[in-house]
Structures are given as structure tokens and as C-alpha cells.
Write an enzyme that holds these catalytic residues in place. Structure first.
Site, PDB file in Angstrom:
ATOM      1  N   GLU A 125       0.848  -1.211   0.000  1.00  0.00           N
ATOM      2  CA  GLU A 125       0.000   0.000   0.000  1.00  0.00           C
ATOM      3  C   GLU A 125       0.880   1.256   0.000  1.00  0.00           C
ATOM      4  O   GLU A 125       0.611   2.217  -0.734  1.00  0.00           O
ATOM      5  CB  GLU A 125      -0.914  -0.008   1.230  1.00  0.00           C
ATOM      6  CG  GLU A 125      -1.830   1.213   1.272  1.00  0.00           C
ATOM      7  CD  GLU A 125      -2.633   1.309   2.562  1.00  0.00           C
ATOM      8  OE1 GLU A 125      -3.128   0.278   3.051  1.00  0.00           O
ATOM      9  OE2 GLU A 125      -2.755   2.432   3.080  1.00  0.00           O
ATOM     10  N   SER A 217      -1.194 -12.797   7.693  1.00  0.00           N
ATOM     11  CA  SER A 217      -1.997 -11.574   7.794  1.00  0.00           C
ATOM     12  C   SER A 217      -1.587 -10.775   9.033  1.00  0.00           C
ATOM     13  O   SER A 217      -1.775 -11.218  10.167  1.00  0.00           O
ATOM     14  CB  SER A 217      -3.484 -11.962   7.876  1.00  0.00           C
ATOM     15  OG  SER A 217      -4.236 -10.909   8.445  1.00  0.00           O
ATOM     16  N   ASN A 219      -2.857  -8.004  10.234  1.00  0.00           N
ATOM     17  CA  ASN A 219      -3.941  -7.531  11.102  1.00  0.00           C
ATOM     18  C   ASN A 219      -4.497  -8.672  11.953  1.00  0.00           C
ATOM     19  O   ASN A 219      -4.928  -8.458  13.078  1.00  0.00           O
ATOM     20  CB  ASN A 219      -5.017  -6.782  10.294  1.00  0.00           C
ATOM     21  CG  ASN A 219      -5.938  -7.698   9.533  1.00  0.00           C
ATOM     22  OD1 ASN A 219      -6.842  -8.271  10.114  1.00  0.00           O
ATOM     23  ND2 ASN A 219      -5.735  -7.857   8.241  1.00  0.00           N
TER      24      ASN A 219
END
Ligand code: SF4
Length: 275
Positions: A125, A217, A219
Site C-alpha cells: 500500500e 496476515s 492484522n
């Protein structure tokens, strides 16, 4: 045994939207390329691969004139241009919140602000966002990194969407001493924070908490650490068959929470396995 599912939990708006867009594209085109894993969940990626998704390391590996899916993290304008140059049919799954961070990066740098981006410079990102910057910038992980810059006239601050609001607040206060003018765009998305708060609330009401989500992942890992910090026994699984019967035994109420990239079908399977 009673099972309570955290609320909210599981797929965030952006990932849900990306998966829906990808599935529509797969149905229509049969085969769709994606640069990097479209979602940090191996089981969901495998489901999409079975439908025709092809994951590649970088855009060089995509043949001309193929459909290419842009994942929720987005891509830089350079990569976008290279794809267009090779005739790719681009299917854009960029999350609107990430799009906002990209736009703010471009706007603040064009307005002459030295751009400070709170985030992880290796994250896709951030790589995508930096492609929109048209002036000097610095990626920081917290306020201490601001010391690397001398006094500056104008500082613009944005954030990777999944950063913590407390870290952004600290950064902004630190910047007050470094610039005459500061412009902040809070580009943090609440989805991650809300899922973390839900785990905190749930952990105190149950005898054990199972976090479900990809081991790749970040998160989901954060949710697991929050659960552990609460002192309630916590277990991290990717899917129901990793449940440990000995761990469950003797616990009256079990909580379930899922990362923002864990699809509903995996959560349902886990619930059923506990009945
Ligand atoms: S966490 Fe937020 S910014 Fe990231 S994909 Fe989900 S909704 Fe979009």
C-alpha cells in the site's frame, strides 16, 4: 459450549468489495492475473485460484492483453502505466480509502508540502501511495523518525490506512516543533481499529478466544496479540481443522474473532466445528 462471535469481525468493506469484483471478473474472463496475493488468506486465495486467478510476483510476468486485477492495496501510477502499455485490461479493486490516501499524497506534495507518510515502507500500500508523491517525502514508523528531518516550512502528513490513531496523534504533535505549517489528512481506516476493539471487549467475557485468519496476515496477528494481552487463553488458527480439542476442553464460553481478510465461510466452518 457457548460460542460468541466478535462484532464487527472478518472481512472489511474494502476486501469484501475486492473479492466481489475479482469473482465477477473471473466469471466473465475465466483467467485473471494479480500482482501479489490479492488477500492475506491462503484458503480464500486457493478458492480464487481454483476459479482461474493467477498470482504473479511482478508485472513483468504478465503476458500482453490479459485481464489484471488491482488488489485493495492499490498500485503506483508507474505500474499502472506499464500494464496499460502491454494492453492489460485493468480491473481495479483498489479500496476507496486507499485511493483517498493516494490522492492526498499527490495533492499535498503538489501544494509544496514535504510529505511525511506514517507506515511500513515495505508494504505494497505504501509503495503504491509513494508513486503519487511529486516532491520530497519521508516514510516514518513513528514520531522518533521525524528527527531525521531539519526544520521545514510546510509538512503534510498522511498515514497508511491500517496504522494506529494514537501513533498518528503522537507524530502530529512532534511535527509541531519541526514546521511552520502542518497539514494532516487522517487517512486511517476505522475497520482495523474497530476489529481490534471488538476483540478487547470480547476477550473479557469468554473463557478462551479463537482468532481465525491467515498466518501471513498482519492484522490477524495483531488481533491475536490483543487477545493474548487480555490474559484470556488465545488460539490462532487458519481454519477449523486446526482447532485443538484439548485446548477447548473445560471452557464454557469461547469467543471467535477474525482478521479483516478472513472470509465468512471460514468463520462459519469454525463455528460449526464447535457445535
Ligand atoms: S482495512 Fe480499510 S483501507 Fe484496508 S481494505 Fe479494508 S476497508 Fe480498505
Amino acid at each position: 459450549m457457548k460460542v460468541v462471535v466478535a462484532e464487527p469481525t472478518g472481512l472489511c468493506f474494502g476486501v469484501k468489495r475486492a473479492i466481489r469484483t475479482m469473482e465477477e471478473a473471473l466469471e466473465e474472463k475465466g483467467r485473471v492475473f494479480c500482482i501479489g496475493s490479492p488477500i492475506h488468506n491462503p484458503q480464500e486465495v486457493q478458492r480464487l485460484v481454483d476459479k482461474g486467478l493467477v498470482v504473479v510476483e511482478d508485472d513483468d510476468r504478465i503476458p500482453p492483453d490479459e485481464p489484471v486485477f488491482v488488489r485493495a492495496h492499490g498500485i503506483s501510477p508507474d505500474v499502472h502505466q506499464r500494464l496499460q502499455d502491454k494492453g492489460a485490461r485493468i480491473i481495479d479493486g483498489t479500496c476507496p480509502f486507499v485511493r483517498k490516501a493516494q490522492e492526498m499524497a499527490g495533492r499535498l506534495s503538489r501544494e509544496g508540502y514535504y510529505l511525511v507518510v506514517l507506515g511500513d515502507e515495505n508494504h505494497p500500500e505504501i509503495k503504491g501511495i509513494l508513486g503519487y508523491v511529486e516532491g520530497p517525502y519521508l516514510v516514518v514508523s513513528g514520531k522518533k523518525d521525524l528527527r531525521a528531518i531539519d526544520k521545514i516550512d510546510k509538512i503534510g502528513i498522511i498515514s497508511q490506512t491500517t496504522q494506529q490513531e494514537s501513533t498518528l496523534k503522537e507524530l502530529v504533535s512532534e511535527a509541531v516543533g519541526s514546521a511552520r505549517e502542518i497539514k494532516v489528512s487522517n487517512t486511517i481506516c476505522r475497520a482495523t481499529v474497530e476489529r481490534q476493539e471488538a476483540v478487547r471487549r470480547l476477550a473479557y467475557k469468554v473463557d478462551g478466544i479463537v482468532i481465525i485468519g491467515g498466518h501471513n496476515s498482519a492484522n490477524t496477528g495483531k488481533l491475536f496479540r490483543i487477545a493474548q494481552e487480555s490474559g484470556t487463553p488465545a488460539l490462532w488458527v487458519e481454519q477449523a481443522d486446526q482447532l485443538d480439542g484439548r485446548w477447548l476442553s473445560g471452557k464454557g464460553t469461547i469467543g471467535i474473532a477474525a482478521g479483516a481478510s478472513t472470509p465468512d465461510w471460514l468463520i462459519k466452518q469454525l463455528q460449526q466445528a464447535m457445535l
